[in-house]
Design a protein around this motif. Structure first.
Motif, short mmCIF file in Angstrom:
data_model
loop_
_atom_site.label_atom_id
_atom_site.label_comp_id
_atom_site.label_asym_id
_atom_site.label_seq_id
_atom_site.Cartn_x
_atom_site.Cartn_y
_atom_site.Cartn_z
N LYS A 105 0.80 -1.23 0.00
CA LYS A 105 0.00 0.00 0.00
C LYS A 105 0.83 1.28 0.00
CE LYS A 105 -0.87 -0.78 4.91
NZ LYS A 105 -1.84 -1.05 5.93
N ALA A 106 2.14 1.14 0.05
CA ALA A 106 3.02 2.32 0.05
C ALA A 106 2.98 3.01 -1.31
CB ALA A 106 4.45 1.90 0.37
N LYS A 107 3.17 4.29 -1.27
CA LYS A 107 3.24 5.06 -2.51
C LYS A 107 4.64 4.90 -3.09
CE LYS A 107 -0.38 8.36 -1.72
NZ LYS A 107 -1.37 7.31 -1.71
N SER A 108 4.72 4.90 -4.39
CA SER A 108 6.02 4.79 -5.05
C SER A 108 6.83 6.05 -4.79
CB SER A 108 5.82 4.61 -6.55
OG SER A 108 7.06 4.59 -7.19
N SER A 109 8.12 5.84 -4.58
CA SER A 109 8.99 7.00 -4.39
C SER A 109 9.56 7.46 -5.73
CB SER A 109 10.11 6.68 -3.40
OG SER A 109 10.43 5.33 -3.37
N LYS A 110 9.13 6.80 -6.78
CA LYS A 110 9.57 7.16 -8.12
C LYS A 110 8.95 8.49 -8.51
CE LYS A 110 10.68 4.16 -11.93
NZ LYS A 110 10.23 3.13 -12.82
N ARG A 111 9.78 9.40 -8.95
CA ARG A 111 9.27 10.70 -9.38
C ARG A 111 8.73 10.57 -10.81
NH1 ARG A 111 13.95 12.48 -6.42
NH2 ARG A 111 13.24 13.67 -4.64
N PRO A 112 7.58 11.17 -11.05
CA PRO A 112 7.07 11.11 -12.42
C PRO A 112 8.02 11.85 -13.37
CG PRO A 112 5.65 12.47 -11.01
CD PRO A 112 6.75 11.92 -10.16
N LYS A 113 8.11 11.32 -14.57
CA LYS A 113 8.97 11.97 -15.56
C LYS A 113 8.36 13.30 -15.97
CE LYS A 113 11.07 7.84 -17.32
NZ LYS A 113 11.02 6.77 -18.24
N LYS A 114 9.23 14.29 -16.07
CA LYS A 114 8.75 15.62 -16.48
C LYS A 114 8.42 15.60 -17.96
CE LYS A 114 11.19 18.41 -13.11
NZ LYS A 114 12.16 19.47 -12.90
#
Length: 118
Positions: A105-114
């Motif tokens: 249930k954790a949120k991804s720490s991956k940043r969305p690509k700009k």
């Protein structure tokens, strides 16, 4: 010594059946990402676990566990376990399973690509 290789191998053994595990060297240690989310890590000879923040206060009551304060800022949901808290296989499994349970249930720490600006 950046991180305990024996401890890293203990973690690898627990994750051997899982797919979508990647290892990244960061924070002066080793981090295990599961489904693109930080799950557990090793900093020197301690295990770092990302757990459900609602279980944090209960977790730090256990022997050998403390709040992670890597940046001198305590982080709820991130705990450090020293050797005494994970000596037995049962204790080690407890921490690994706590991290794996929260990973669902954790949120991804991956940043969305700009998006490129035009």
């Amino acid at each position: 010594m950046a991180y305990d290789e024996i401890l890293a191998n203990r973690v690898r053994e627990k994750f051997v059946e899982l797919t979508n595990i990647t290892e990244k060297e960061m924070m002066g240690g080793l981090t295990f990402m599961y489904n693109d989310k930080m799950c557990v890590g090793i900093i020197k000879d301690e295990l770092m676990c990302r757990i459900d923040p609602t279980l944090h206060d209960m977790a730090i009551e256990k022997q050998g566990c403390r709040t992670m304060d890597f940046t001198k800022r305590p982080m709820k949901g991130y705990v450090m376990i020293e050797e005494i808290g994970m000596k037995s296989e049962k204790d080690f499994d407890y921490w690994i399973n706590l991290a794996l349970d929260y990973n669902k249930k954790a949120k991804s720490s991956k940043r969305p690509k700009k998006k490129p600006s035009h």
